[in-house]
Write a protein that holds these residues in place. Sequence first.
Motif, mmCIF file in Angstrom:
data_model
loop_
_atom_site.group_PDB
_atom_site.id
_atom_site.type_symbol
_atom_site.label_atom_id
_atom_site.label_comp_id
_atom_site.label_asym_id
_atom_site.label_seq_id
_atom_site.Cartn_x
_atom_site.Cartn_y
_atom_site.Cartn_z
ATOM 1 N N ILE A 111 0.837 -1.200 0.000
ATOM 2 C CA ILE A 111 0.000 0.000 0.000
ATOM 3 C C ILE A 111 0.873 1.252 0.000
ATOM 4 O O ILE A 111 0.609 2.195 -0.737
ATOM 5 C CB ILE A 111 -0.965 -0.012 1.200
ATOM 6 N N GLU A 130 -0.207 -4.879 -6.264
ATOM 7 C CA GLU A 130 -0.943 -3.613 -6.317
ATOM 8 C C GLU A 130 -2.437 -3.846 -6.545
ATOM 9 O O GLU A 130 -3.269 -3.189 -5.919
ATOM 10 C CB GLU A 130 -0.351 -2.705 -7.393
ATOM 11 N N ALA A 183 -3.875 -4.949 -3.366
ATOM 12 C CA ALA A 183 -4.042 -3.820 -2.444
ATOM 13 C C ALA A 183 -5.285 -3.009 -2.803
ATOM 14 O O ALA A 183 -6.050 -2.607 -1.915
ATOM 15 C CB ALA A 183 -2.797 -2.927 -2.474
#
Length: 120
Positions: free
Chosen positions: A5, A61, A64
């Motif tokens: 994050i 990603e 996240a």
Amino acid sequence: MNTVIDNFVLQLNLLCANFSATNMRNGTSNPLSPDEIELYFSEDYLHFADLVNPPEASDRESGAVWELLSLRQGSPVLELGCGYGRITNRLAEKGARVTGLDISPILLKKAELDAAESTC
């Protein structure tokens, strides 16, 4: 916050800072012309895409994003500036109903091809 994050937020902040700096330097609200965008987001961009954004990083990603937005199967997602679909397609694979938009026809075509491959 965890590292994935933190890195995602850092990349987003760097992108925004670069956009703002370009605007201030040019005195405009649009830092790149359509021709410049087409030149920048060419087949060459796609050739180096996995070097700049390795698949493992894109996996982290997108995970996240999935967690931060509390997405679940069937969640609608609109990604503006989806590029070649590195996040959008991963969210779709997890079950989100995604729509990706981008100014680059080359990148959108790649996103569509990759999406079609993953559903076969």
